[in-house]
Design a protein around this motif. Structure first.
Motif, PDB file in Angstrom:
ATOM      1  N   VAL A   1      18.593  81.330  61.820  1.00 39.59           N
ATOM      2  CA  VAL A   1      17.978  80.126  61.814  1.00 39.59           C
ATOM      3  C   VAL A   1      18.832  79.066  60.917  1.00 39.59           C
ATOM      4  N   ASP A   2      19.950  79.613  60.344  1.00 40.15           N
ATOM      5  CA  ASP A   2      20.810  78.907  59.069  1.00 40.15           C
ATOM      6  C   ASP A   2      21.625  77.672  59.871  1.00 40.15           C
ATOM      7  N   GLY A   3      21.976  77.807  61.016  1.00 43.53           N
ATOM      8  CA  GLY A   3      22.816  76.619  61.618  1.00 43.53           C
ATOM      9  C   GLY A   3      24.228  76.963  61.354  1.00 43.53           C
ATOM     10  N   HIS A   4      24.639  78.344  60.923  1.00 37.57           N
ATOM     11  CA  HIS A   4      25.938  78.497  60.323  1.00 37.57           C
ATOM     12  C   HIS A   4      26.934  78.415  61.762  1.00 37.57           C
ATOM     13  N   PHE A   5      26.628  78.963  62.764  1.00 36.50           N
ATOM     14  CA  PHE A   5      27.666  78.837  64.062  1.00 36.50           C
ATOM     15  C   PHE A   5      27.953  77.476  64.254  1.00 36.50           C
ATOM     16  N   GLN A   6      26.964  76.438  63.997  1.00 38.53           N
ATOM     17  CA  GLN A   6      27.343  75.101  64.062  1.00 38.53           C
ATOM     18  C   GLN A   6      28.217  74.507  63.166  1.00 38.53           C
ATOM     19  N   ARG A   7      27.923  75.127  61.897  1.00 42.80           N
ATOM     20  CA  ARG A   7      28.809  74.448  60.734  1.00 42.80           C
ATOM     21  C   ARG A   7      30.206  75.141  60.709  1.00 42.80           C
ATOM     22  N   ALA A   8      30.231  76.408  61.563  1.00 42.78           N
ATOM     23  CA  ALA A   8      31.628  77.044  61.259  1.00 42.78           C
ATOM     24  C   ALA A   8      32.480  76.258  62.590  1.00 42.78           C
ATOM     25  N   GLY A   9      31.997  75.505  63.356  1.00 38.05           N
ATOM     26  CA  GLY A   9      32.740  74.754  64.333  1.00 38.05           C
ATOM     27  C   GLY A   9      32.548  75.319  65.625  1.00 38.05           C
ATOM     28  N   PHE A  10      31.403  76.066  65.988  1.00 38.28           N
ATOM     29  CA  PHE A  10      31.056  76.192  67.410  1.00 38.28           C
ATOM     30  C   PHE A  10      30.271  75.046  67.781  1.00 38.28           C
ATOM     31  N   PRO A  11      30.756  74.521  69.092  1.00 38.11           N
ATOM     32  CA  PRO A  11      30.024  73.393  69.831  1.00 38.11           C
ATOM     33  C   PRO A  11      28.770  73.704  69.743  1.00 38.11           C
ATOM     34  N   ALA A  12      27.590  72.788  69.515  1.00 35.41           N
ATOM     35  CA  ALA A  12      26.123  72.935  69.554  1.00 35.41           C
ATOM     36  C   ALA A  12      25.760  73.311  70.860  1.00 35.41           C
ATOM     37  N   GLU A  13      26.260  72.913  72.191  1.00 28.55           N
ATOM     38  CA  GLU A  13      26.139  73.362  73.459  1.00 28.55           C
ATOM     39  C   GLU A  13      26.409  74.822  73.777  1.00 28.55           C
ATOM     40  N   THR A  14      27.287  75.598  72.935  1.00 26.70           N
ATOM     41  CA  THR A  14      27.545  76.879  73.178  1.00 26.70           C
ATOM     42  C   THR A  14      26.616  77.898  72.042  1.00 26.70           C
ATOM     43  N   VAL A  15      25.855  77.334  71.505  1.00 26.48           N
ATOM     44  CA  VAL A  15      24.941  78.182  70.679  1.00 26.48           C
ATOM     45  C   VAL A  15      23.425  78.150  71.209  1.00 26.48           C
ATOM     46  N   TRP A  16      22.930  79.342  71.270  1.00 25.33           N
ATOM     47  CA  TRP A  16      21.521  79.617  71.441  1.00 25.33           C
ATOM     48  C   TRP A  16      20.821  80.289  70.278  1.00 25.33           C
ATOM     49  N   GLU A  17      20.055  79.461  69.665  1.00 15.46           N
ATOM     50  CA  GLU A  17      19.124  79.952  68.490  1.00 15.46           C
ATOM     51  C   GLU A  17      17.837  80.511  68.938  1.00 15.46           C
ATOM     52  N   VAL A  18      17.791  81.681  69.139  1.00 13.81           N
ATOM     53  CA  VAL A  18      16.839  82.335  69.695  1.00 13.81           C
ATOM     54  C   VAL A  18      15.473  82.131  69.065  1.00 13.81           C
ATOM     55  N   HIS A  19      15.514  82.141  67.796  1.00 11.92           N
ATOM     56  CA  HIS A  19      14.218  81.938  67.082  1.00 11.92           C
ATOM     57  C   HIS A  19      14.017  80.713  66.411  1.00 11.92           C
ATOM     58  N   GLY A  20      14.912  79.426  66.781  1.00 15.24           N
ATOM     59  CA  GLY A  20      14.707  78.266  66.265  1.00 15.24           C
ATOM     60  C   GLY A  20      15.758  77.862  65.365  1.00 15.24           C
ATOM     61  N   SER A  21      15.571  76.741  64.715  1.00 17.21           N
ATOM     62  CA  SER A  21      16.390  76.517  63.536  1.00 17.21           C
ATOM     63  C   SER A  21      15.655  75.861  62.442  1.00 17.21           C
ATOM     64  N   ILE A  22      16.232  76.174  61.107  1.00 18.89           N
ATOM     65  CA  ILE A  22      15.546  75.671  59.944  1.00 18.89           C
ATOM     66  C   ILE A  22      15.849  74.084  59.751  1.00 18.89           C
ATOM     67  N   HIS A  23      16.966  73.642  60.409  1.00 12.96           N
ATOM     68  CA  HIS A  23      17.586  72.256  60.287  1.00 12.96           C
ATOM     69  C   HIS A  23      16.778  71.319  61.355  1.00 12.96           C
ATOM     70  N   HIS A  24      15.568  71.742  61.994  1.00 15.05           N
ATOM     71  CA  HIS A  24      14.980  70.977  62.906  1.00 15.05           C
ATOM     72  C   HIS A  24      13.362  71.078  62.451  1.00 15.05           C
ATOM     73  N   LEU A  25      12.612  70.296  62.585  1.00 14.66           N
ATOM     74  CA  LEU A  25      11.045  70.211  62.280  1.00 14.66           C
ATOM     75  C   LEU A  25      10.349  70.032  63.608  1.00 14.66           C
ATOM     76  N   GLN A  26       9.001  70.309  63.436  1.00 11.09           N
ATOM     77  CA  GLN A  26       7.970  70.043  64.481  1.00 11.09           C
ATOM     78  C   GLN A  26       6.686  69.911  63.588  1.00 11.09           C
ATOM     79  N   CYS A  27       5.674  69.379  64.326  1.00 12.95           N
ATOM     80  CA  CYS A  27       4.379  69.195  63.888  1.00 12.95           C
ATOM     81  C   CYS A  27       3.612  70.469  63.632  1.00 12.95           C
TER      82      CYS A  27
END
Length: 280
Positions: free
Chosen positions: A114-140
């Motif tokens: 959930v660390d978002g490191h693939f995107q930080r390392a340059g993988f395009p966001a549209e080519t990453v599936w974060e199966v358990h979600g991401s700590i860099h997004h929030l919900q109610c």
């Protein structure tokens, strides 16, 4: 340790592929300096305060804390948020991207991290599936709706008590917000963002249904086997070969490839084998 023969087989697999899938578990982040939560001892070694509180990882990573004691819930996730923001993804991420570019491979990453490191390392966001979600997004927490928004919060944590000084709030109702992460015993996770990522992944697989595919599985254990099961499912596809990189649980049936080593060691070993093939 990965063998020269194993690295050579992995290199040949990547050279022969037209598509590359990276499936990554918690072991992917260890070489970046992230803690290994394997077993209660590993978790308490990383977070001594939880040993004093008598909380195991499964209990700390539980949404009940956000309802009963939001400062304690955000103590754990606020600390992780700050850690992930401060940590630089290791060089293995760049090697994977370089292979995709060098061999003209269509590439997709699926991760339980959930660390978002693939995107930080340059993988395009549209080519990453974060199966358990991401700590860099929030919900109610409730949730009052299906809204998911970027986590721009700054959470200060007292590391002696693992309590947060402030609690993020829902943009819609003003109640407690929580990370958009699938936790243990979690019935209120809002999955829409991860579902959209999964749909893009399924479209990727459909495009490559008849193409040779290399799956590089990194640091995916059997304790929480989400990623390992995904790799095994992909490994049944015609023309698909799984390269399993894991220092403790590397076993996999032929014709797939087993590399008993850490993430960065394994990726560098494959890179060396690719270089040797270019020079022969």
């Amino acid at each position: 340790m990965g063998t020269e023969a194993g690295f050579a087989r992995a290199a040949a697999t990547i050279e022969a592929a037209t598509a590359l899938v990276v499936t990554a578990g918690a072991g992917m982040g260890v070489d970046s300096g992230l803690p290994d939560f394997r077993g209660t001892t590993g978790f308490w070694g990383a977070y001594p305060a939880y040993q004093r509180l008598g909380l195991r990882f499964e209990e700390a990573a539980n949404p009940t804390h956000f309802a009963r004691d939001p400062a304690l819930g955000w103590g754990f996730y606020g600390h992780r948020l700050n850690l992930y923001r401060a940590t630089v993804p290791h060089a293995g991420f760049a090697l994977l991207r370089a292979w995709a570019e060098r061999f003209h491979l269509d590439c997709f990453a699926a991760t339980s991290n959930v660390d978002g490191h693939f995107q930080r390392a340059g993988f395009p966001a549209e080519t990453v599936w974060e199966v358990h979600g991401s700590i860099h997004h929030l919900q109610c927490l409730t949730p009052c709706g299906d809204a998911i928004w970027p986590n721009d919060e700054r959470v200060t944590v007292d590391e002696t008590t693992m309590r947060a000084d402030g609690v993020p709030r829902c943009r819609a109702c003003g109640g407690v917000a929580r990370p958009n992460i699938l936790m243990f015993d979690d019935w209120r996770w809002v999955p829409e963002r991860a579902n959209a990522q999964e749909q893009r992944f399924e479209a990727f697989l459909a495009r490559h249904a008849l193409h040779p595919m290399a799956v590089v599985e990194i640091g995916a254990g059997s304790a929480v086997a989400t990623i390992r099961r995904l790799s095994q499912q992909l490994g049944h596809r015609p023309g698909c070969t799984v390269i399993r990189i894991n220092p403790r649980e590397a076993a996999i049936d032929a014709p797939h490839v087993s590399l008993a080593c850490g993430a960065l060691e394994g990726l560098r070993g494959i890179e060396a084998a690719l270089a040797a093939r270019r020079n022969t």
